[in-house]
Scaffold this motif. Structure first.
Motif, PDB file in Angstrom:
ATOM      1  N   TYR A   1       0.853  -1.186   0.000  1.00 13.73           N
ATOM      2  CA  TYR A   1       0.000   0.000   0.000  1.00 13.73           C
ATOM      3  C   TYR A   1       0.894   1.244   0.000  1.00 13.73           C
ATOM      4  O   TYR A   1       1.777   1.371   0.842  1.00 13.73           O
ATOM      5  CB  TYR A   1      -0.911   0.013   1.224  1.00 13.73           C
ATOM      6  CG  TYR A   1      -2.008  -1.025   1.166  1.00 13.73           C
ATOM      7  CD1 TYR A   1      -3.339  -0.654   0.986  1.00 13.73           C
ATOM      8  CD2 TYR A   1      -1.715  -2.380   1.281  1.00 13.73           C
ATOM      9  CE1 TYR A   1      -4.349  -1.605   0.930  1.00 13.73           C
ATOM     10  CE2 TYR A   1      -2.719  -3.345   1.222  1.00 13.73           C
ATOM     11  CZ  TYR A   1      -4.032  -2.948   1.044  1.00 13.73           C
ATOM     12  OH  TYR A   1      -5.027  -3.899   0.982  1.00 13.73           O
TER      13      TYR A   1
ATOM     14  N   HIS B   1      -1.402  -1.123  -4.070  1.00 15.60           N
ATOM     15  CA  HIS B   1      -2.619  -0.376  -3.749  1.00 15.60           C
ATOM     16  C   HIS B   1      -2.246   1.087  -3.509  1.00 15.60           C
ATOM     17  O   HIS B   1      -1.264   1.378  -2.829  1.00 15.60           O
ATOM     18  CB  HIS B   1      -3.281  -0.924  -2.482  1.00 15.60           C
ATOM     19  CG  HIS B   1      -3.611  -2.390  -2.539  1.00 15.60           C
ATOM     20  ND1 HIS B   1      -2.657  -3.375  -2.410  1.00 15.60           N
ATOM     21  CD2 HIS B   1      -4.799  -3.020  -2.704  1.00 15.60           C
ATOM     22  CE1 HIS B   1      -3.242  -4.563  -2.480  1.00 15.60           C
ATOM     23  NE2 HIS B   1      -4.534  -4.377  -2.666  1.00 15.60           N
TER      24      HIS B   1
ATOM     25  N   ALA C   1      -7.336   2.141  -2.746  1.00 12.26           N
ATOM     26  CA  ALA C   1      -7.574   1.640  -1.397  1.00 12.26           C
ATOM     27  C   ALA C   1      -7.841   2.815  -0.466  1.00 12.26           C
ATOM     28  O   ALA C   1      -7.713   3.988  -0.854  1.00 12.26           O
ATOM     29  CB  ALA C   1      -6.380   0.826  -0.907  1.00 12.26           C
TER      30      ALA C   1
ATOM     31  N   ALA D   1      -2.244  -5.137   4.735  1.00 14.08           N
ATOM     32  CA  ALA D   1      -0.971  -4.809   4.085  1.00 14.08           C
ATOM     33  C   ALA D   1       0.197  -5.640   4.616  1.00 14.08           C
ATOM     34  O   ALA D   1       0.308  -5.877   5.820  1.00 14.08           O
ATOM     35  CB  ALA D   1      -0.664  -3.327   4.279  1.00 14.08           C
TER      36      ALA D   1
END
Length: 283
Positions: A5, A30, A52, A60
């Motif tokens: 992420y 993401h 996200a 994550a």
């Protein structure tokens, strides 16, 4: 680290996404941002695989925070609240003291790695992201001993694989040194640009005379004020110290010229030429 992420898919976050994905095609990148337009652009540029939100961070394996440092200080504790015991959070901020301090007593401090990849351009936003930005660049890691060994090992391999050299430093030393090597040069560039713009109001031909020397010196003045103002604020004491020394040198140079002491002007520049050897050693 499959589920990655990235909070802030701009120059640094986006460039990290490109290189991590190239080396780890199985990874799912993401993107998280305050602005949906930023995520839409990041998707269209294939920097991220999915959009996200912060609530998704519990899934994550790795969270990369690449936003202004003041926002990082505010957001980091809540991100650590959400990360799983096996997940890791890293930041890419240009200051480290305040960022490390805000989580020094957090129960998941072991899930955080403070770092500063010293790379970038004067551009910002998803469209500024480029491949291979980090090859040969230094990544400063602070307080590595406070991060769980298995997590730091995975992260350092990930960043090493995209070409970064790892160097360890405490947050105080990092902020002091980076004030000289980065923050001062940005201020100098901004103020040179300001000086010329103010002069150009009365002399319209001045930019017609601008050559490559001016362009390269003022390049950093195109950097984002939204990013750099918080950096100067967090590193205020060190930046003021470097500015004082810089201004003293400028005044000394001015005084030499006022005295017609061009032999000493020559010596000042000749002695400073030694920086060529220093920079060649870094390159």
């Amino acid at each position: 680290m499959k589920n990655i992420y990235i909070i802030g898919v701009g120059l640094i976050g986006g460039s990290l996404a490109i290189d991590i994905k190239k080396n780890n095609p199985e990874a799912i990148i993401h993107g998280i941002s305050r602005k949906q337009a930023t995520l839409d652009e990041a998707l269209s540029l294939n920097l991220i695989d999915k959009k996200a939100t912060l609530d998704d961070i519990e899934n994550a394996d790795l969270v990369i925070i690449s936003i202004p440092v003041d926002a990082t200080v505010k957001l980091l504790p809540s991100i650590l609240d959400k990360i799983s015991d096996s997940g890791l959070v890293v930041d890419a901020g240009s200051t480290k003291v305040d960022i490390c301090k805000v989580v020094e007593n957090h129960p998941k401090r072991r899930n955080f790695l403070a770092m500063h990849p010293i790379a970038g351009t004067e551009h910002s936003g998803p469209s500024a992201a480029i491949p291979n930005l980090f090859i040969g660049k230094t990544n400063i890691v602070c307080e590595v001993e406070k991060t769980t060994f298995k997590l730091q090992e995975k992260a350092l391999k990930l960043f090493g694989d995209i070409g970064m050299r790892i160097r360890y430093m405490n947050p105080e030393a990092h902020d002091k040194h980076i004030a000289y090597m980065s923050h001062l040069s940005h201020i100098s560039s901004f103020m040179l640009g300001k000086t010329v713009i103010e002069k150009e109001k009365n002399e319209r031909d001045i930019f017609d005379m601008a050559g490559s020397g001016f362009a390269s010196t003022v390049r950093l003045a195109k950097s984002s004020p939204e990013m750099w103002t918080p950096i100067f604020k967090q590193n205020k004491e060190n930046v003021i110290e470097t500015l004082k020394e810089y201004i003293d040198n400028l005044n000394q140079f001015k005084e030499l010229m006022e005295k017609d002491d061009f032999e000493e002007v020559y010596n000042e520049m000749k002695n400073t030429n030694h920086i060529k050897q220093i920079l060649n050693g870094i390159a």
